[in-house]
Design a protein around this motif. Structure first.
Motif, PDB file in Angstrom:
ATOM      1  N   ARG A 156       0.847  -1.209   0.000  1.00  0.00           N
ATOM      2  CA  ARG A 156       0.000   0.000   0.000  1.00  0.00           C
ATOM      3  C   ARG A 156       0.882   1.259   0.000  1.00  0.00           C
ATOM      4  N   HIS A 157       2.003   1.177   0.695  1.00  0.00           N
ATOM      5  CA  HIS A 157       2.937   2.309   0.699  1.00  0.00           C
ATOM      6  C   HIS A 157       3.420   2.571  -0.731  1.00  0.00           C
ATOM      7  N   ALA A 158       3.799   1.475  -1.426  1.00  0.00           N
ATOM      8  CA  ALA A 158       4.314   1.628  -2.789  1.00  0.00           C
ATOM      9  C   ALA A 158       3.233   2.162  -3.731  1.00  0.00           C
ATOM     10  N   MET A 159       1.976   1.827  -3.446  1.00  0.00           N
ATOM     11  CA  MET A 159       0.863   2.281  -4.285  1.00  0.00           C
ATOM     12  C   MET A 159       0.410   3.694  -3.911  1.00  0.00           C
ATOM     13  N   GLY A 160       0.934   4.208  -2.788  1.00  0.00           N
ATOM     14  CA  GLY A 160       0.499   5.513  -2.303  1.00  0.00           C
ATOM     15  C   GLY A 160      -0.924   5.470  -1.760  1.00  0.00           C
ATOM     16  N   GLN A 161      -1.331   4.286  -1.288  1.00  0.00           N
ATOM     17  CA  GLN A 161      -2.696   4.137  -0.769  1.00  0.00           C
ATOM     18  C   GLN A 161      -2.680   4.059   0.756  1.00  0.00           C
ATOM     19  N   PRO A 162      -3.785   4.465   1.401  1.00  0.00           N
ATOM     20  CA  PRO A 162      -3.815   4.380   2.857  1.00  0.00           C
ATOM     21  C   PRO A 162      -3.707   2.928   3.331  1.00  0.00           C
ATOM     22  N   LEU A 163      -3.033   2.747   4.454  1.00  0.00           N
ATOM     23  CA  LEU A 163      -2.853   1.386   4.961  1.00  0.00           C
ATOM     24  C   LEU A 163      -4.189   0.853   5.477  1.00  0.00           C
ATOM     25  N   VAL A 164      -4.390  -0.452   5.298  1.00  0.00           N
ATOM     26  CA  VAL A 164      -5.621  -1.092   5.783  1.00  0.00           C
ATOM     27  C   VAL A 164      -5.238  -2.011   6.939  1.00  0.00           C
ATOM     28  N   TYR A 165      -5.900  -1.834   8.069  1.00  0.00           N
ATOM     29  CA  TYR A 165      -5.589  -2.651   9.243  1.00  0.00           C
ATOM     30  C   TYR A 165      -6.178  -4.057   9.093  1.00  0.00           C
ATOM     31  N   PRO A 166      -5.619  -5.015   9.835  1.00  0.00           N
ATOM     32  CA  PRO A 166      -6.132  -6.386   9.720  1.00  0.00           C
ATOM     33  C   PRO A 166      -7.608  -6.478  10.105  1.00  0.00           C
ATOM     34  N   ASP A 167      -8.300  -7.396   9.441  1.00  0.00           N
ATOM     35  CA  ASP A 167      -9.692  -7.695   9.782  1.00  0.00           C
ATOM     36  C   ASP A 167      -9.697  -9.109  10.352  1.00  0.00           C
ATOM     37  N   ASN A 168      -9.793  -9.192  11.680  1.00  0.00           N
ATOM     38  CA  ASN A 168      -9.642 -10.494  12.325  1.00  0.00           C
ATOM     39  C   ASN A 168     -10.872 -11.394  12.196  1.00  0.00           C
ATOM     40  N   ALA A 169     -11.902 -10.880  11.518  1.00  0.00           N
ATOM     41  CA  ALA A 169     -13.064 -11.741  11.255  1.00  0.00           C
ATOM     42  C   ALA A 169     -12.817 -12.593  10.005  1.00  0.00           C
ATOM     43  N   LEU A 170     -11.779 -12.247   9.251  1.00  0.00           N
ATOM     44  CA  LEU A 170     -11.480 -12.996   8.020  1.00  0.00           C
ATOM     45  C   LEU A 170     -10.412 -14.055   8.295  1.00  0.00           C
ATOM     46  N   GLY A 171     -10.356 -15.033   7.395  1.00  0.00           N
ATOM     47  CA  GLY A 171      -9.308 -16.050   7.502  1.00  0.00           C
ATOM     48  C   GLY A 171      -7.968 -15.466   7.073  1.00  0.00           C
ATOM     49  N   TYR A 172      -6.913 -16.278   7.177  1.00  0.00           N
ATOM     50  CA  TYR A 172      -5.546 -15.791   6.916  1.00  0.00           C
ATOM     51  C   TYR A 172      -5.390 -15.224   5.499  1.00  0.00           C
ATOM     52  N   PRO A 173      -5.764 -15.990   4.446  1.00  0.00           N
ATOM     53  CA  PRO A 173      -5.597 -15.407   3.095  1.00  0.00           C
ATOM     54  C   PRO A 173      -6.612 -14.296   2.821  1.00  0.00           C
ATOM     55  N   GLY A 174      -7.827 -14.431   3.346  1.00  0.00           N
ATOM     56  CA  GLY A 174      -8.860 -13.409   3.124  1.00  0.00           C
ATOM     57  C   GLY A 174      -8.466 -12.087   3.750  1.00  0.00           C
ATOM     58  N   ASN A 175      -7.915 -12.136   4.955  1.00  0.00           N
ATOM     59  CA  ASN A 175      -7.459 -10.916   5.628  1.00  0.00           C
ATOM     60  C   ASN A 175      -6.332 -10.259   4.827  1.00  0.00           C
ATOM     61  N   PHE A 176      -5.446 -11.094   4.265  1.00  0.00           N
ATOM     62  CA  PHE A 176      -4.355 -10.530   3.460  1.00  0.00           C
ATOM     63  C   PHE A 176      -4.934  -9.800   2.239  1.00  0.00           C
ATOM     64  N   LEU A 177      -5.902 -10.437   1.551  1.00  0.00           N
ATOM     65  CA  LEU A 177      -6.513  -9.786   0.381  1.00  0.00           C
ATOM     66  C   LEU A 177      -7.195  -8.488   0.795  1.00  0.00           C
ATOM     67  N   SER A 178      -7.824  -8.491   1.968  1.00  0.00           N
ATOM     68  CA  SER A 178      -8.490  -7.279   2.466  1.00  0.00           C
ATOM     69  C   SER A 178      -7.467  -6.155   2.690  1.00  0.00           C
ATOM     70  N   MET A 179      -6.357  -6.493   3.343  1.00  0.00           N
ATOM     71  CA  MET A 179      -5.338  -5.459   3.616  1.00  0.00           C
ATOM     72  C   MET A 179      -4.708  -4.939   2.314  1.00  0.00           C
ATOM     73  N   MET A 180      -4.714  -5.789   1.276  1.00  0.00           N
ATOM     74  CA  MET A 180      -4.138  -5.379  -0.006  1.00  0.00           C
ATOM     75  C   MET A 180      -5.106  -4.515  -0.810  1.00  0.00           C
ATOM     76  N   TYR A 181      -6.365  -4.942  -0.861  1.00  0.00           N
ATOM     77  CA  TYR A 181      -7.258  -4.371  -1.884  1.00  0.00           C
ATOM     78  C   TYR A 181      -8.448  -3.572  -1.356  1.00  0.00           C
ATOM     79  N   ARG A 182      -8.715  -3.575  -0.051  1.00  0.00           N
ATOM     80  CA  ARG A 182      -9.901  -2.867   0.430  1.00  0.00           C
ATOM     81  C   ARG A 182      -9.755  -1.364   0.183  1.00  0.00           C
ATOM     82  N   MET A 183     -10.798  -0.753  -0.319  1.00  0.00           N
ATOM     83  CA  MET A 183     -10.747   0.699  -0.538  1.00  0.00           C
ATOM     84  C   MET A 183     -11.821   1.366   0.325  1.00  0.00           C
ATOM     85  N   THR A 184     -12.981   1.707  -0.257  1.00  0.00           N
ATOM     86  CA  THR A 184     -13.966   2.461   0.528  1.00  0.00           C
ATOM     87  C   THR A 184     -15.019   1.559   1.168  1.00  0.00           C
TER      88      THR A 184
END
Ligand code: CMC
Length: 441
Positions: A194-222
């Motif tokens: 997210r830093h490299a993309m210049g996008q705001p950081l997304v905090y972990p979502d502990n309701a998601l599984g391990y890969p799902g949380n990773f995808l959320s931190m990578m791609y979640r926007m609004t």
């Protein structure tokens, strides 16, 4: 399988497996024990030409024929394309298990019970956040910093947040660092992206599984909550399982070597990330993608293969130091490609990759040299379909390899035969020279 004549030779040697070595410098003969198909390099030190001789050493640059440890974590049979973690085939694990369960298996040696698995997943999930100061110092990296360099630096820095990690003799401390490392690696990786993309950081979502949380931190926007597509989540989980361990490769050897100084595991694993950063190790999938882009159309494949056979090109993603058969990981990744393309749309590079593989497998150049697709041949296509820039490819390797590094590090700390890693050298420089003041040189 031993033959009758081998049995007879062994019986004649009193049932012992050994090697008889004659030192032709002295005429002396030595018997060197063979255990588990190996001889001990230290047994050669007794072979001397004089009393003050240091003794014979073995020379093995790049450790191509030297076992540096005993390990019960990962088994590879390169001739038959077999990969097992703790005795379970990679095919069964990818079919039926999850990455976190595999991480438990690698670290603790056995598949967890339901209660153990629930506790383990809970523990990892509860440690996904990083200290706010980590976020701040990540902000100090240049806008175009390579995410792998950021991951390397931030994992090393974690040692300063957990000074208790130095206490590597304490089993409880060791276990908590293992949980922290596995839990925080996706957070640090996604923050770097997210830093490299210049996008705001997304905090972990502990309701998601391990890969799902990773995808959320990578791609979640609004959106209030990121809903990962289960097919992408599963494909990512399988990629994580496939990359979790691969016995004594370059980065794992780096973790063991640095860890043998009894430094904390964050510093040892930062060294592993450094090793994985190199193009000969974690970077081949990027090279495959660039090669497919360069070939451009299926019509150009024959010309490209001619170039490979003439030695002008290399077929990236083919061949392996250990596998002299189809890399089992490549076969599994190929199966999951379709699921990812179903969600993200098919990459035009897939047709080129499929046809290129088919033609190479029909060609005597590749068949006679036992060159088959390796893990990197198709993994880049999945990463590309997930929308990842190539600079993130080695980071995607480092996230799951963390469990293997930790398992190997823990095994090393409990191995009474291990000491600080300290190879020898053959000195080729000058000796005993008089220092010359600079004005007289
Ligand atoms: N394309 C064309 N020819 C090849 C290739 C290839 N990818 N790989 C090996 N060869 C040829 C090589 O030229 C040699 O031919 P000859 O006997 O006529 O001289 C023969 O096959 C033996 O190769 P080698 O270089 O002795 O094999 P190696 O064990 O030293 O190298 C390798 C292994 C993986 C570095 C090499 O196969 C390679 O460069 N492959 C492409 C890069 C790649 O895909 N790397 C990812 C490896 S998997 C990642 C991991 O598990 O960590």
């Amino acid at each position: 399988m031993t033959t009758q004549s081998q049995e007879q030779a062994r019986a004649a040697n009193g049932g012992r497996d050994s090697l008889t070595v004659t030192d032709n410098r002295t005429g002396e003969t030595f018997e060197v024990e063979i255990t588990d198909g190996t001889v001990r390099a230290m047994d050669f030190r007794q072979m001397k030409v004089s009393e003050d001789d240091f003794g014979l050493m073995t020379y093995d640059p790049a450790y191509t024929n030297t076992a540096s440890c005993r390990s019960s974590i990962c088994y590879i049979d390169g001739d038959n394309g077999v990969l097992e973690y703790r005795g379970y085939s990679i095919e069964q694990l990818c079919e039926q298990s999850s990455y976190l369960e595999v991480a438990y298996l690698l670290i603790f040696g056995e598949l967890p019970t339901k209660a153990q698995l629930d506790q383990w997943v809970h523990d990892v999930t509860m440690h996904t956040f990083v200290h706010e100061n980590v976020r701040e110092f990540l902000g100090g990296f240049r806008h175009d910093a390579h995410p792998m360099g950021m991951l390397l630096g931030s994992v090393g820095a974690l040692s300063t947040f957990y000074p208790d990690a130095n206490n590597i003799g304490d089993p409880t401390t060791r276990d908590i660092q293992a949980v922290r490392l596995i839990a925080k690696m996706p957070t640090l990786a996604a923050f770097a992206y997210r830093h490299a993309m210049g996008q705001p950081l997304v905090y972990p979502d502990n309701a998601l599984g391990y890969p799902g949380n990773f995808l959320s931190m990578m791609y979640r926007m609004t959106e209030l909550r990121y809903e990962p597509d289960p097919r992408l989540e599963r494909a990512l989980d399988v990629l994580f399982i496939l990359h979790a361990d691969h016995e004594q490769n370059c980065s794992t050897s780096a973790v063991r070597s640095v860890g043998s100084s009894q430094v904390d595991p964050y510093s040892a694993i930062a060294a592993g990330i450094g090793a994985l950063y190199g193009p000969l190790h974690g970077g081949a999938n990027e090279a495959v993608l660039r090669m497919l882009q360069r070939i451009e159309t299926v019509d150009n494949i024959p010309g490209f293969l001619e170039g490979v056979k003439n030695g002008d090109e290399r077929l990236m993603g083919f061949g392996h130091r250990v596998y002299k058969n189809y890399d089992p990981r490549a076969r599994i990744i190929r199966k999951h490609l379709d699921d990812v393309f179903e969600v993200r749309g098919k990459s035009p590079l897939l047709d080129i990759a499929t046809e290129l593989e088919k033609r190479a497998m029909d060609d005597d150049y590749f068949v006679s040299r036992k060159l088959y697709p390796n893990v990197d041949y198709y993994s880049g296509l999945i990463y590309e379909a997930l929308g990842l820039p190539v600079s993130m490819f080695p980071v995607m390797f480092a996230i799951p390899r963390t469990s293997g590094w930790i398992a190997q590090w823990l095994e090393m700390t409990l191995d009474s035969e291990q000491r600080i890693a300290r190879p020898r050298q053959i000195y080729t420089g000058e000796r005993v020279r008089d220092y010359m003041p600079v004005e007289r040189r």
